[in-house]
Design a protein around this motif. Structure first.
Motif, PDB file in Angstrom:
ATOM      1  N   UNK A 138      35.121  20.221 -24.137  1.00 27.25           N
ATOM      2  CA  UNK A 138      33.898  20.158 -23.343  1.00 27.25           C
ATOM      3  C   UNK A 138      32.879  19.232 -23.975  1.00 27.25           C
ATOM      4  N   UNK A 139      32.075  18.622 -23.115  1.00 24.66           N
ATOM      5  CA  UNK A 139      31.023  17.710 -23.558  1.00 24.66           C
ATOM      6  C   UNK A 139      29.703  18.095 -22.900  1.00 24.66           C
ATOM      7  N   UNK A 140      29.553  17.819 -21.614  1.00 22.77           N
ATOM      8  CA  UNK A 140      28.302  18.116 -20.922  1.00 22.77           C
ATOM      9  C   UNK A 140      28.058  19.613 -20.795  1.00 22.77           C
ATOM     10  N   UNK A 144      27.549  25.989 -22.446  1.00 22.07           N
ATOM     11  CA  UNK A 144      27.955  27.037 -21.511  1.00 22.07           C
ATOM     12  C   UNK A 144      29.370  27.509 -21.813  1.00 22.07           C
ATOM     13  N   UNK A 145      30.280  26.550 -22.027  1.00 25.42           N
ATOM     14  CA  UNK A 145      31.668  26.917 -22.324  1.00 25.42           C
ATOM     15  C   UNK A 145      31.753  27.715 -23.612  1.00 25.42           C
ATOM     16  N   UNK A 345      23.514  33.933 -21.195  1.00 24.45           N
ATOM     17  CA  UNK A 345      22.150  33.461 -20.953  1.00 24.45           C
ATOM     18  C   UNK A 345      21.802  32.258 -21.833  1.00 24.45           C
ATOM     19  N   UNK A 346      22.068  32.377 -23.121  1.00 23.57           N
ATOM     20  CA  UNK A 346      21.749  31.274 -24.031  1.00 23.57           C
ATOM     21  C   UNK A 346      22.703  30.094 -23.839  1.00 23.57           C
ATOM     22  N   UNK A 347      23.906  30.373 -23.324  1.00 21.67           N
ATOM     23  CA  UNK A 347      24.810  29.277 -23.008  1.00 21.67           C
ATOM     24  C   UNK A 347      24.254  28.403 -21.901  1.00 21.67           C
ATOM     25  N   UNK A 348      23.691  29.037 -20.864  1.00 18.13           N
ATOM     26  CA  UNK A 348      23.057  28.274 -19.774  1.00 18.13           C
ATOM     27  C   UNK A 348      21.758  27.634 -20.251  1.00 18.13           C
ATOM     28  N   UNK A 349      20.975  28.391 -21.004  1.00 16.72           N
ATOM     29  CA  UNK A 349      19.681  27.895 -21.477  1.00 16.72           C
ATOM     30  C   UNK A 349      19.847  26.700 -22.410  1.00 16.72           C
ATOM     31  N   UNK A 350      20.846  26.744 -23.266  1.00  9.26           N
ATOM     32  CA  UNK A 350      21.036  25.679 -24.236  1.00  9.26           C
ATOM     33  C   UNK A 350      21.436  24.348 -23.632  1.00  9.26           C
ATOM     34  N   UNK A 351      21.983  24.365 -22.401  1.00  9.17           N
ATOM     35  CA  UNK A 351      22.391  23.126 -21.744  1.00  9.17           C
ATOM     36  C   UNK A 351      21.255  22.465 -20.977  1.00  9.17           C
ATOM     37  N   UNK A 398      22.175  33.316 -31.322  1.00 12.25           N
ATOM     38  CA  UNK A 398      22.385  32.497 -32.519  1.00 12.25           C
ATOM     39  C   UNK A 398      23.833  32.007 -32.594  1.00 12.25           C
ATOM     40  N   UNK A 399      24.775  32.915 -32.397  1.00  8.77           N
ATOM     41  CA  UNK A 399      26.186  32.551 -32.496  1.00  8.77           C
ATOM     42  C   UNK A 399      26.556  31.516 -31.432  1.00  8.77           C
ATOM     43  N   UNK A 400      25.997  31.662 -30.233  1.00  7.12           N
ATOM     44  CA  UNK A 400      26.279  30.718 -29.157  1.00  7.12           C
ATOM     45  C   UNK A 400      25.775  29.319 -29.484  1.00  7.12           C
ATOM     46  N   UNK A 401      24.578  29.233 -30.034  1.00 10.65           N
ATOM     47  CA  UNK A 401      23.935  27.930 -30.260  1.00 10.65           C
ATOM     48  C   UNK A 401      24.318  27.287 -31.580  1.00 10.65           C
ATOM     49  N   UNK A 402      24.720  28.075 -32.554  1.00 13.97           N
ATOM     50  CA  UNK A 402      24.924  27.552 -33.906  1.00 13.97           C
ATOM     51  C   UNK A 402      25.955  26.431 -33.939  1.00 13.97           C
TER      52      UNK A 402
END
Length: 478
Positions: A138-140, A144-145, A345-351, A398-402
């Motif tokens: 994944x790139x874009x 989320x992925x 939630x943070x997966x969507x927010x981080x993109x 944190x784990x999602x974004x790290x």
């Protein structure tokens, strides 16, 4: 002269088979993190069975967590060499053997070796390649992925805390470990789905290997093949570079061999070159030369010191304060529930383009520190479950974004090695985190000091990320 495209790059469509990878990684995380973060339920039984001190008993969980992450650099190198599937299947078999061996345990030391060391090694071989494979596909939609994939950890935490409690009531802790060994072995099936991204040939790349060698002979020895020093893109935030493929690695190895031959003909010693090549196969040497990398690693190290405390010690803390074993299981399960919601939630927010992922990490750590430090004031089950739910939501973010921030900072093309290095530092921290919390209990007779110290550690981790952001901003302005 136009640069020759001596390589291929993955066909990263941010979809298609990539979502199969996400599902596989989800269930691998479901198994590994679910079992790791339900160990607190098991520790309560082991404390009663072996009648040892808390510092010694909780060392079992600490060794498992530590080894699982400590093997990161080696697993990263193995993943680069053999691929994700082989490594994950091997890990599932090793961890299964560790669980089966643990059913015959006669002492805490025995469990430290079988359950902690052997099963932890297997989990490390399973967990890291699954995360790397998602990043590669994944790139874009990478955040989320990754967010969906790591949701397996939250769901597993919820399910296995309840399942472990029920199985212990029915089959005792030995029977529970035997049944969980069978569950762990299913990771071998999931690992078979972890195929690498398909190589997409570029224009002008129909030459065979011999042509590549001839072209490599004519290249200047001054060219730099290190992604970190070859392009400033590897250090910019929100980097969208894609992962290098096996063909690109072949070109790198050919050109490296050419340089070594030229050095030998000039009478230059190649020992240092061989040492660097060996180190680069496990670590990425240039990463260690970047002070920003050290700040990120120290922040992750400090985070891990506090991270495992609620997962492993809240069940015992709850029982010490008068709650039942089933209420204690629900406290850790609530972490898993909110953790799952958080990762999506943070997966969507981080993109989102308007979101600075580094700042978001700092806010998460700060809130986790304050809430954990103040959690000692919450003594009832209803208030405690509010804290555990909030904690699960924060650490899930944190784990999602790290991992995504790691790719942003240092480049996605070396994610296997940088992720492995990160796991190594987390592993070192994991060895001492839970035993330190147990030691504070043995010294004070209660868990208040343990959770206050954990809160302070979260805040220190946030401060280190703030320094990293300031340093990165200054570097971009130069």
């Amino acid at each position: 002269m136009a640069e020759k495209k001596l390589g291929s790059k993955p066909d990263q469509t941010d979809g298609g088979y990539g979502w199969i990878i996400v599902i596989s990684a989800f269930f691998i995380g479901f198994i590994t993190d679910g079992l790791v973060f339900s160990v607190g339920i098991l520790l309560v039984e082991l404390l009663e069975h072996f009648q040892q001190g808390r510092a010694a008993t909780v060392a079992i969980a600490s060794i498992m967590t530590g080894v699982m992450h400590l093997v990161g650099p080696v697993v990263g190198a193995l993943t680069d060499k053999y691929g994700c599937r082989v490594v994950v299947v091997a890990g599932a078999v090793i961890s299964c053997v560790g669980f089966v061996a643990s059913t015959f345990a006669t002492s805490i030391l025995y469990l430290c070796l079988s359950y902690g060391l052997l099963a932890g090694l297997g989990f490390g071989l399973m967990y890291i390649p699954a995360g790397v494979c998602v990043i590669q596909h994944f790139n874009k939609r990478r955040t989320l992925a990754n967010g969906i994939a790591v949701c397996g950890s939250g769901v597993g935490t919820f399910v296995f805390n309840q399942l472990t409690r029920a199985l212990i009531d029915e089959y005792s802790w030995r029977g529970t470990l035997l049944l969980e060994a069978g569950i762990t072995l299913q990771g071998a099936v999931l690992g078979l789905f972890l195929l690498p991204p398909k190589a997409k040939r570029l224009i002008g790349y129909d030459q065979n290997i011999e042509t590549l060698i001839n072209e490599g002979d004519s290249k200047s020895t001054s060219s730099n093949h290190n992604p970190l020093s070859n392009s400033s893109k590897a250090y910019t935030t929100n980097n969208k570079d894609e992962i290098g493929t096996d063909i690109e690695k072949t070109c790198f190895e050919i050109d490296t061999d050419i340089h070594c031959k030229e050095d030998a003909s000039a009478g230059t010693s190649t020992s240092s070159s061989k040492l660097r090549t060996t180190l680069d196969s496990v670590l990425h040497v240039d990463l260690l030369k970047d002070f920003r990398c050290w700040l990120f690693l120290m922040s992750a190290f400090t985070f891990q010191l506090a991270f495992t405390i609620p997962f492993n010690l809240i069940p015992d803390q709850a029982i010490e304060s008068g709650m039942t074993k089933h209420q204690a299981a629900w406290l850790t399960s609530s972490i898993g529930i909110s953790n799952t919601v958080s990762r999506v939630c943070f997966g969507c927010l981080g993109d989102m383009r308007c979101i600075n992922r580094m700042v978001l990490l700092e806010i998460i750590l700060l809130l986790a520190g304050v809430s954990t430090g103040l959690s000692v004031l919450l003594t009832s089950f209803e208030l405690k479950i509010i804290y555990t739910s909030l904690y699960g939501f924060l650490v899930g973010g944190y784990v999602t974004l790290c991992t995504v921030v790691l790719a942003d900072l240092f480049g996605a093309e070396i994610i296997a090695k940088s992720f492995g290095l990160l796991m190594f530092f987390i592993g070192v921290s994991g060895f001492i985190s839970t035993p330190l919390g147990g030691l504070l209990f043995d010294m004070t007779g209660k868990y208040d000091a343990t959770f206050v110290v954990a809160g302070v550690e979260f805040i220190i981790a946030a401060f280190l990320l703030l320094l990293l952001k300031i340093l990165s901003n200054k570097k971009r302005k130069l």
